[in-house]
Design a protein around this motif. Structure first.
Motif, PDB file in Angstrom:
ATOM      1  N   ARG A 133       5.169  -2.382  29.730  1.00 31.39           N
ATOM      2  CA  ARG A 133       4.381  -3.316  30.539  1.00 31.39           C
ATOM      3  C   ARG A 133       3.729  -2.582  31.722  1.00 31.39           C
ATOM      4  O   ARG A 133       2.601  -2.886  32.111  1.00 31.39           O
ATOM      5  CB  ARG A 133       5.268  -4.470  31.026  1.00 31.39           C
ATOM      6  CG  ARG A 133       5.765  -5.349  29.880  1.00 31.39           C
ATOM      7  CD  ARG A 133       6.798  -6.349  30.316  1.00 31.39           C
ATOM      8  NE  ARG A 133       6.201  -7.513  30.971  1.00 31.39           N
ATOM      9  CZ  ARG A 133       6.917  -8.559  31.398  1.00 31.39           C
ATOM     10  NH1 ARG A 133       8.242  -8.545  31.257  1.00 31.39           N
ATOM     11  NH2 ARG A 133       6.323  -9.575  31.960  1.00 31.39           N
ATOM     12  N   ALA A 134       4.484  -1.655  32.301  1.00 36.15           N
ATOM     13  CA  ALA A 134       3.930  -0.872  33.411  1.00 36.15           C
ATOM     14  C   ALA A 134       2.739  -0.038  32.938  1.00 36.15           C
ATOM     15  O   ALA A 134       1.770   0.170  33.686  1.00 36.15           O
ATOM     16  CB  ALA A 134       5.006   0.034  34.000  1.00 36.15           C
ATOM     17  N   ASP A 135       2.823   0.422  31.675  1.00 36.75           N
ATOM     18  CA  ASP A 135       1.724   1.217  31.084  1.00 36.75           C
ATOM     19  C   ASP A 135       0.625   0.323  30.511  1.00 36.75           C
ATOM     20  O   ASP A 135      -0.302   0.831  29.859  1.00 36.75           O
ATOM     21  CB  ASP A 135       2.267   2.111  29.968  1.00 36.75           C
ATOM     22  CG  ASP A 135       3.237   3.167  30.493  1.00 36.75           C
ATOM     23  OD1 ASP A 135       3.206   3.437  31.715  1.00 36.75           O
ATOM     24  OD2 ASP A 135       4.047   3.680  29.688  1.00 36.75           O
ATOM     25  N   LYS A 136       0.778  -1.011  30.695  1.00 40.51           N
ATOM     26  CA  LYS A 136      -0.151  -2.019  30.163  1.00 40.51           C
ATOM     27  C   LYS A 136      -0.229  -1.983  28.623  1.00 40.51           C
ATOM     28  O   LYS A 136      -1.236  -2.334  28.011  1.00 40.51           O
ATOM     29  CB  LYS A 136      -1.555  -1.855  30.773  1.00 40.51           C
ATOM     30  CG  LYS A 136      -1.584  -2.019  32.286  1.00 40.51           C
ATOM     31  CD  LYS A 136      -3.001  -2.132  32.808  1.00 40.51           C
ATOM     32  CE  LYS A 136      -3.060  -2.202  34.329  1.00 40.51           C
ATOM     33  NZ  LYS A 136      -2.132  -3.162  34.935  1.00 40.51           N
ATOM     34  N   ASN A 137       0.870  -1.518  28.004  1.00 41.44           N
ATOM     35  CA  ASN A 137       0.970  -1.538  26.538  1.00 41.44           C
ATOM     36  C   ASN A 137       1.636  -2.853  26.137  1.00 41.44           C
ATOM     37  O   ASN A 137       2.808  -2.894  25.751  1.00 41.44           O
ATOM     38  CB  ASN A 137       1.787  -0.335  26.058  1.00 41.44           C
ATOM     39  CG  ASN A 137       1.768  -0.196  24.536  1.00 41.44           C
ATOM     40  OD1 ASN A 137       1.308  -1.086  23.837  1.00 41.44           O
ATOM     41  ND2 ASN A 137       2.269   0.937  24.050  1.00 41.44           N
ATOM     42  N   PHE A 138       0.867  -3.942  26.266  1.00 38.80           N
ATOM     43  CA  PHE A 138       1.450  -5.272  26.062  1.00 38.80           C
ATOM     44  C   PHE A 138       1.802  -5.545  24.595  1.00 38.80           C
ATOM     45  O   PHE A 138       2.669  -6.350  24.308  1.00 38.80           O
ATOM     46  CB  PHE A 138       0.486  -6.338  26.599  1.00 38.80           C
ATOM     47  CG  PHE A 138       0.252  -6.212  28.086  1.00 38.80           C
ATOM     48  CD1 PHE A 138       1.293  -6.390  28.982  1.00 38.80           C
ATOM     49  CD2 PHE A 138      -1.001  -5.867  28.571  1.00 38.80           C
ATOM     50  CE1 PHE A 138       1.090  -6.259  30.354  1.00 38.80           C
ATOM     51  CE2 PHE A 138      -1.216  -5.723  29.939  1.00 38.80           C
ATOM     52  CZ  PHE A 138      -0.170  -5.913  30.835  1.00 38.80           C
ATOM     53  N   ALA A 139       1.125  -4.849  23.691  1.00 36.91           N
ATOM     54  CA  ALA A 139       1.435  -5.023  22.265  1.00 36.91           C
ATOM     55  C   ALA A 139       2.870  -4.558  21.987  1.00 36.91           C
ATOM     56  O   ALA A 139       3.638  -5.233  21.293  1.00 36.91           O
ATOM     57  CB  ALA A 139       0.439  -4.253  21.411  1.00 36.91           C
ATOM     58  N   LEU A 140       3.237  -3.389  22.528  1.00 38.54           N
ATOM     59  CA  LEU A 140       4.604  -2.875  22.339  1.00 38.54           C
ATOM     60  C   LEU A 140       5.611  -3.765  23.063  1.00 38.54           C
ATOM     61  O   LEU A 140       6.693  -4.053  22.535  1.00 38.54           O
ATOM     62  CB  LEU A 140       4.699  -1.436  22.860  1.00 38.54           C
ATOM     63  CG  LEU A 140       6.095  -0.782  22.788  1.00 38.54           C
ATOM     64  CD1 LEU A 140       6.605  -0.765  21.354  1.00 38.54           C
ATOM     65  CD2 LEU A 140       6.063   0.622  23.388  1.00 38.54           C
ATOM     66  N   SER A 141       5.256  -4.211  24.284  1.00 36.06           N
ATOM     67  CA  SER A 141       6.135  -5.102  25.054  1.00 36.06           C
ATOM     68  C   SER A 141       6.454  -6.371  24.269  1.00 36.06           C
ATOM     69  O   SER A 141       7.613  -6.783  24.159  1.00 36.06           O
ATOM     70  CB  SER A 141       5.461  -5.453  26.382  1.00 36.06           C
ATOM     71  OG  SER A 141       6.151  -6.515  27.019  1.00 36.06           O
TER      72      SER A 141
END
Length: 492
Positions: free
Chosen positions: A459-467
């Motif tokens: 989420r910090a990396d804005k990788n919301f798909a993985l989150s």
């Protein structure tokens, strides 16, 4: 070849007062009905002991290869205070006192019942019917009993005519009571004037204006009698004639006696081949009672939040303690007794752990086949768990001798011994290795917390798909993440 073909069970039949060889109505199948709780308060320890007895019986039949249909009901209609025909419905009374809908009371204490039984590692029954879900079936049975001439209407209520029934049947066949003695010793109470005889019991009660739980019937709005629900539910799922009916000793009369009478009046045949009754549990040598403070709830044993015990005990230790007494014996619960049980339980679990480290030899110096049959002999003798536990501690002795190299087993015998020890301890007695369970829980918690940190970084990396993928895949296996101000937590 199924195990049951080589193991013959003798069980104590309350109907005959003797041990009898169990012969199922349908080969390879067992139909068993057990009277469940009335869900108007927290399940008490005596209930847990009774249901544990039948959990063991269910487990053993299953272990032997029988296909078991185990029916245990939930009484959510409620019945009268002190289990008589007059008075206030227990669930309605609780609802009035707590200003709740009756079904809120039912829901609250049904959940409590299931949570406690799950904590004590009970297997769920095959079917868990509710009394309110079978009002139609109960009304149909009443119609048949009325048509037989044994049920009669009085002021909107329907009663069972015990004296008329007794002319061609034996009311008292289970409890050993004599109807003439019962009639002679029963005073005519106020409110019983509608009955022909004091011993007559209600099949359907007319609902007074203030009565909350009520259903329409051919005789007006009312509610079923206490005894009727079990007759309706047992016969619906097991047939008019089935193998085993169980419950606490306190239900033998009048509840089970009335069940027999209702079934015979309705179908013309006796409903059950074997009646099994579990005995009571006392606390520090006295009857358990909330009013005297001599009382402990199952959850309070696990939490340690009580004034009876010196500390908290695990569910498996409490289970092991209860199984050290035969189900037909009175069992006294005390701090000293459960402390001693905990020591025995730990010895048993330690031996099973040691067994995994023993290596096979070229020869066997222990007679495993004879020992294993002694374990079966114990359970075949009316499900004698204390004798089985004694044999398992003989197995513990074997484990110690093998560990010390004083005895040996071939690979086949070691495998047979290991399977048998685990089967009797975990499958039949339903114990759990608390140490192993706690270790697994710690590993699970560590793994989930690692995934939570990975999701936080995503989420910090804005990788919301993985989150989202981490959250959704955990949810798919029953682990729910909860995001809050304090961070992310999880629940199973």
């Amino acid at each position: 070849m199924p195990l049951y073909s080589t193991q013959k069970i003798k069980l104590y039949n309350s109907l005959s007062g003797e041990k009898e060889i169990f012969t199922p109505i349908h080969e390879g199948n067992v139909g068993m009905y057990v009277c469940g709780p009335t869900v108007y308060s927290n399940v008490h320890l005596g209930n847990v002991r009774t249901f544990m007895s039948f959990d063991i019986i269910f487990r053993y039949f299953t272990h032997l290869g029988y296909k078991v249909r185990y029916v245990r009901n939930i009484t959510d209609v409620g019945h009268m205070v002190d289990d008589v025909d007059e008075g206030e419905d227990k669930i309605a009374k609780k609802a009035r006192l707590e200003q709740l809908e009756p079904m809120e009371v039912v829901q609250r204490y049904t959940i409590d019942f299931h949570q406690i039984l799950k904590a004590f590692n009970f297997l769920p029954p095959s079917i868990e019917p509710t009394a309110t879900g079978h009002i139609i079936e109960q009304i149909e049975i009443i119609k048949k009993i009325v048509a037989s001439g044994i049920g009669y209407e009085a002021n909107g209520s329907i009663y069972f005519d015990v004296v008329k029934y007794n002319k061609n049947h034996n009311y008292g066949i289970l409890s050993g009571r004599n109807i003439e003695d019962m009639l002679a010793n029963t005073r005519d109470l106020d409110g019983q004037s509608d009955k022909k005889n004091p011993q007559d019991f209600a099949l359907w009660k007319k609902a007074e204006p203030q009565h909350i739980m009520r259903w329409p019937s051919p005789w007006g709005e009312g509610f079923p009698g206490w005894h009727l629900e079990c007759t309706a539910m047992s016969t619906k799922y097991l047939g008019n004639h089935f193998d085993i009916h169980g419950g606490g000793m306190d239900l033998k009369f009048p509840h089970h006696e009335c069940e027999i009478a209702q079934n015979e009046a309705c179908t013309g045949q006796t409903p059950v081949n074997y009646w099994l009754h579990a005995n009571m549990l006392t606390l520090n040598g006295k009857k358990m009672a909330k009013s005297t403070g001599n009382n402990i709830l199952p959850g309070e044993i696990l939490s340690g939040d009580n004034t009876i015990l010196s500390k908290a005990f695990s569910a498996s230790v409490a289970r092991f303690f209860m199984l050290q007494a035969h189900y037909r014996s009175i069992l006294d619960f005390s701090d000293d007794a459960i402390v001693a049980a905990e020591k025995g339980y730990k010895r048993l679990m330690e031996a099973l752990e040691n067994l995994t480290q023993i290596t096979a030899s070229n020869t066997s110096t222990l007679d495993i086949a004879s020992w294993k049959q002694l374990c079966y002999d114990a359970m075949n003798d009316d499900f004698n768990t204390p004798i089985l536990i004694a044999q398992l501690f003989e197995g513990v002795r074997f484990c110690n001798l093998l560990k010390e190299g004083k005895e040996t087993l071939t690979a086949d015998d070691l495998n047979d011994f290991t399977i048998a020890m685990n089967a009797f301890v975990f499958d039949v007695l339903g114990l759990e290795n608390e140490k192993a369970t706690n270790s697994q829980n710690d590993k699970l918690e560590g793994t989930v917390n690692l995934l939570i940190e990975m999701r936080k970084q995503a989420r910090a990396d804005k990788n919301f798909a993985l989150s989202d993928q981490i959250r959704d895949q955990l949810l798919a296996i029953g682990i729910q993440l909860k995001d809050g101000k304090e961070g992310t937590s999880f629940s199973l």
